[in-house]
Design an enzyme around this catalytic site. Sequence first.
Site, short mmCIF file in Angstrom:
data_model
loop_
_atom_site.label_atom_id
_atom_site.label_comp_id
_atom_site.label_asym_id
_atom_site.label_seq_id
_atom_site.Cartn_x
_atom_site.Cartn_y
_atom_site.Cartn_z
N TRP A 102 0.83 -1.21 0.00
CA TRP A 102 0.00 0.00 0.00
C TRP A 102 0.86 1.25 0.00
CZ3 TRP A 102 -4.30 -0.44 -2.18
CH2 TRP A 102 -5.09 -1.59 -2.01
N ASP A 172 -2.16 6.73 6.10
CA ASP A 172 -3.22 5.89 5.51
C ASP A 172 -3.64 4.87 6.57
OD1 ASP A 172 -4.79 4.05 4.23
OD2 ASP A 172 -3.34 3.55 2.67
N LYS A 196 -12.69 -1.75 5.98
CA LYS A 196 -12.00 -2.64 6.92
C LYS A 196 -12.59 -2.50 8.32
CE LYS A 196 -9.00 -2.84 3.38
NZ LYS A 196 -8.20 -1.95 2.56
#
Length: 360
Positions: A102, A172, A196
């Site tokens: 990511w 993030d 999530k």
Amino acid sequence: MTRAYNFCAGPATLPEEVLKQARDEMLDWQGTGMSVMEMSHRSDEFVSIAKTAEQDLRDLAGVPDDYAVLFMQGGASSQFATVPLNLMAADATADYVNTGIWSKKAIAEARRFGNVNVVASSEDANFINVPDQSEWQCSPDAAYLHYTPNETIGGLEFDFVPETGSVPLVADYSSTMLSRPIDVSKFGLIYAGAQKNIGPSGLVVVIVRKDLLGNARKETPTMMNYQVMADNDSMYNTPSTYSWYLAGLVFKWLKAQGGVEAMGKINQRKAGKLYDFVDANDFYANPIEPRFRSWMNVPFTLADDALNGDFLKGADARGLLNLKGHRSVGGMRASIYNAMPEAGVDALIDYMAEFARERG
Ligand SMILES: *Cc1c(COP(=O)(O)O)cnc(C)c1O
């Protein structure tokens, strides 16, 4: 009806109580005669849903008053571009830490908008740790420093918040938002894709210090301009109303569980027992340096990859779903976000023990 234990990395399991409440309110929200999905986003009803969700998130995360909370669209990935467009002048440099897949995606996208300085990377170590901050090569004049507190795919989580002085810290938080207490005042900007730990996919929550607003480049699309979003209470266009409502239900549920303090303790215990089991059993392994092991995403491999298919089949038969690891890492991954009950982790460990006994 049977609910399985869904270990998917995202979209991920939601609290059963939340889904039931959404079901009960589906056709008629609180006597309005309509579903939240069918309501005008300008109606008093929806505005109260939206404001309550924002306030609950502020309470849960301890968001100071000098931060705006935005409910945007396009998922976390759209923030990979939105952040540089808003926080970085075209000739400026932004610092990024590379700790996994990511991070790399965020870096690749930011490079399209300006100079990116990768201050540290654990790629050579196969992303099993976080480089010590004393070794980071930070730019003195960086527009911001971006990092990924929890690498969802690798299962690597920072156990510290970087110190960046006057350089705004951007994080993030997609896969670890609200999983434990954090000090929001240390950050310039936090973003988190909802699927999530917060709600349905597509929604992305942004928490941004207000003094960072108003600096977007002139070519920034209106919908990606934080200032425009803040000025319009995230309703410049039609927001993702139903996702916002569901996120609000999740926030209420989190409050009822005792908030992020309580969640942090439960999450630490859930992850701890799974790692303890993996470490104690020769048949399973996790490569991450213990202090950086994620509380949310637990990858593990079997001693013999040829057994992966059988392991997954047996897991499915027991209602332990979506344990297949990301294709880039292989093996298995158990995502155990806030909404995964401890009983789900216990059931997984029981199954893993049995599988190792019979097939190991
Ligand atoms: C899932 C995830 C993303 C991507 O989220 P989308 O909403 O699919 O764009 C980005 N960063 C992290 C850390 C993630 O876990």
